[in-house]
Design an enzyme around this catalytic site. Structure first.
Site, mmCIF file in Angstrom:
data_model
loop_
_atom_site.group_PDB
_atom_site.id
_atom_site.type_symbol
_atom_site.label_atom_id
_atom_site.label_comp_id
_atom_site.label_asym_id
_atom_site.label_seq_id
_atom_site.Cartn_x
_atom_site.Cartn_y
_atom_site.Cartn_z
ATOM 1 N N SER A 117 0.790 -1.238 0.000
ATOM 2 C CA SER A 117 0.000 0.000 0.000
ATOM 3 C C SER A 117 0.815 1.276 0.000
ATOM 4 O O SER A 117 0.242 2.363 -0.076
ATOM 5 C CB SER A 117 -0.963 0.007 1.200
ATOM 6 O OG SER A 117 -2.029 -0.897 0.990
ATOM 7 N N LYS A 162 0.058 3.653 -2.691
ATOM 8 C CA LYS A 162 -1.008 4.657 -2.569
ATOM 9 C C LYS A 162 -0.451 6.077 -2.501
ATOM 10 O O LYS A 162 -1.183 7.039 -2.744
ATOM 11 C CB LYS A 162 -1.875 4.361 -1.338
ATOM 12 C CG LYS A 162 -2.743 3.106 -1.460
ATOM 13 C CD LYS A 162 -3.616 2.920 -0.214
ATOM 14 C CE LYS A 162 -4.630 1.788 -0.391
ATOM 15 N NZ LYS A 162 -4.046 0.455 -0.234
ATOM 16 N N SER A 170 -5.932 2.804 4.877
ATOM 17 C CA SER A 170 -5.383 2.175 3.668
ATOM 18 C C SER A 170 -6.485 1.451 2.904
ATOM 19 O O SER A 170 -6.295 0.341 2.400
ATOM 20 C CB SER A 170 -4.262 1.191 4.037
ATOM 21 O OG SER A 170 -3.420 0.969 2.936
#
Length: 499
Positions: free
Chosen positions: A179, A182, A237
């Site tokens: 993640s 991101k 997340s």
């Protein structure tokens, strides 16, 4: 919506050290005003140093006047003086690996699982030593040694403002990012939608998410603001929040394409995006070096800084029928999963921490990029996949590298640098940049007068125009050099440990 521990200053208009710099984010496609959510409140947290003032207005005004004069000359100057046309090289597609000519690294493996050892030849972006396997550090007098108990496959410690890499370990090893991808998603998409814009979620928005994805709890048929969705991305997340924002941005495929294009602009050539949320996928890779570039770019945006430094917030829940038949929508609290920011039983809040993003998947293991400040110095640390199997190990190793970096700053010699975006690098490489660099460093300052004198000796008016234009180019190149040799960050939100 009431947010807790959200930096007040980060929602202000961009001020301070970056107020004069152009954004490296893609341009907004919608000409709509940005604004806060009505009724939102925040609680400022104590800072550890005061902000550095922006450059004097007279400097910016002179640059504007110079730019205007150059633009007017360009209208009448011969075609030979025109700026070169932009590159026609194709942007990377959603599934293509970075251009091999731009990096010494081999193409990402078709398998999502990384190799056991780093390749012998990795990218040399930022310096040749960063492309070498193993730990790269140049200890000066009084610099402490690197902590011996760092087990991550790849890591990097860099000065966020100067861009100097103080130490690194397999910095360009292409690994699954989880993640932390991101950060690139946010840096690409965040500027496009005002935070007050609302979106009603339909089933197609949530289609295609991987099994076991982290979720913030978005419900079909409910309406959320863009502000809500970004809180879900950064704090929890939430892959569901990423997919909704991707749907608003023209779909997942379009978003992946734009992320790859933005990674190329940032010179993050180890990165190949396949899913916008960082979920494990074949050929989806990044590196500690690239993740650090994403964080550095994102932190120049006030909304990015706010979201990544928010500890906890209220998130809209599901609409239900009340006792009197009225629809009632309650909210629930979400907390940031960045343990250096929110703390945990075995990890205290790190002094000076201000974000950025964590991740964890089967193939990637634990990954994390953090930014922290101490005694006026801002450091970025990225850690990818520690081999030590302990709870919160990625945060523990990050904290140790932060401690080392703050102690070694000013003593350890740089082993590389965080490169600026392509556009900034090209600006500093325009004709006259070398002459301006010499002036900035105390070299010969007579370049412009000599150019004007030569123009006066020429017989034609066009010669004068050439000379003036050349002088203006030198001035603009000097300004570009001074701006781009350092890429400072605006005042961040610094946090002290909780009592």
């Amino acid at each position: 919506m009431t947010q807790l521990h959200t930096p007040k200053a980060s929602r202000n208009q961009e001020t301070g050290r970056l107020s004069f710099m152009a954004s490296v984010s893609p341009p907004r496609f919608r000409l709509r005003p940005r604004g806060g959510v009505p009724g939102a409140t925040s609680h400022p947290v104590a800072c550890t140093f005061s902000s550095v003032p922006a450059p004097k207005k007279t400097v910016r005004r002179s640059l504007l006047v110079t730019s205007a004069a150059l633009s007017s000359l360009a209208l009448t100057a011969p075609a030979a003086l025109a700026a070169p046309s932009p590159s026609t090289s194709p942007s990377p597609s959603a599934s293509a690996s970075p251009s091999p000519s731009a990096s010494a690294s081999p193409s990402p493996s078709a398998s999502a699982s990384p190799s056991a050892t780093p390749p012998a030849n990795m990218s040399s972006v930022g310096g040749t030593r960063l492309g070498q396997p193993g730990t790269q550090v140049d200890l000066g007098s009084g610099a402490p040694v690197i902590p011996k108990d760092i087990t991550a496959r790849s890591w990097i410690v860099a000065d966020a403002e100067s861009g100097e890499v103080l130490a690194a370990h397999n910095a360009h090893w292409r690994l699954p990012p989880a993640s932390t991808m991101k950060m690139l998603f946010a840096d690409t998409v965040l500027p496009k939608f005002p935070r007050s814009e609302k979106h009603k979620v339909v089933p197609a928005d949530l289609a295609g998410m991987g099994a076991g994805s982290s979720m913030v709890g978005i419900k079909e048929g409910e309406t959320y603001t863009v502000h809500d969705l970004w809180l879900g991305v950064f704090l929890r997340s939430g892959n569901d929040a990423v997919h909704v924002l991707s749907a608003m941005n023209g779909g997942v495929d379009n978003t992946v394409k734009e992320m790859n294009e933005h990674a190329e602009e940032l010179q993050a050539l180890d990165t190949n995006v396949v899913t916008p949320d960082g979920y494990d996928a074949p050929r989806q890779v990044s590196s500690a070096y690239d993740l650090t570039l994403f964080a550095r770019s994102g932190l120049q945006k006030k909304d990015f800084r706010e979201y990544c430094s928010t500890v906890r917030a209220k998130f809209p829940g599901e609409t239900k029928k009340g006792k009197k038949g009225k629809s009632v929508r309650e909210s629930f609290e979400i907390q940031n999963t960045n343990r250096l920011l929110s703390g945990d039983s075995d990890v205290p809040v790190y002094q000076g921490i201000a974000g950025v993003k964590n991740g964890n998947t089967t193939n990637a293991g634990a990954t994390f990029t953090g930014v922290a400040e101490r005694n006026g110095r801002v450091l970025l640390v990225t850690v990818m996949n520690p081999s030590k199997d302990e709870h919160n190990e990625v945060y523990k190793e990050t904290a140790k590298l932060f401690d080392w970096g703050f102690q070694a700053a000013g003593k350890a010699r740089a082993v590389g640098e965080l490169v600026p975006p392509k556009s900034a690098a090209q600006a500093s490489a325009q004709p006259g940049a070398n002459a301006s660099a010499g002036q900035a460093g105390g070299g010969d300052s007579s370049t412009v007068p000599r150019t004007k004198a030569a123009a006066e000796e020429s017989s034609g008016g066009m010669g004068i125009a050439f000379a003036i234009t050349g002088g203006l180019l030198v001035l603009l190149a000097a300004a570009a050099f001074l701006v781009n040799r350092r890429w400072p960050l605006p005042d961040l939100v610094r946090r002290r440990p909780r009592p």
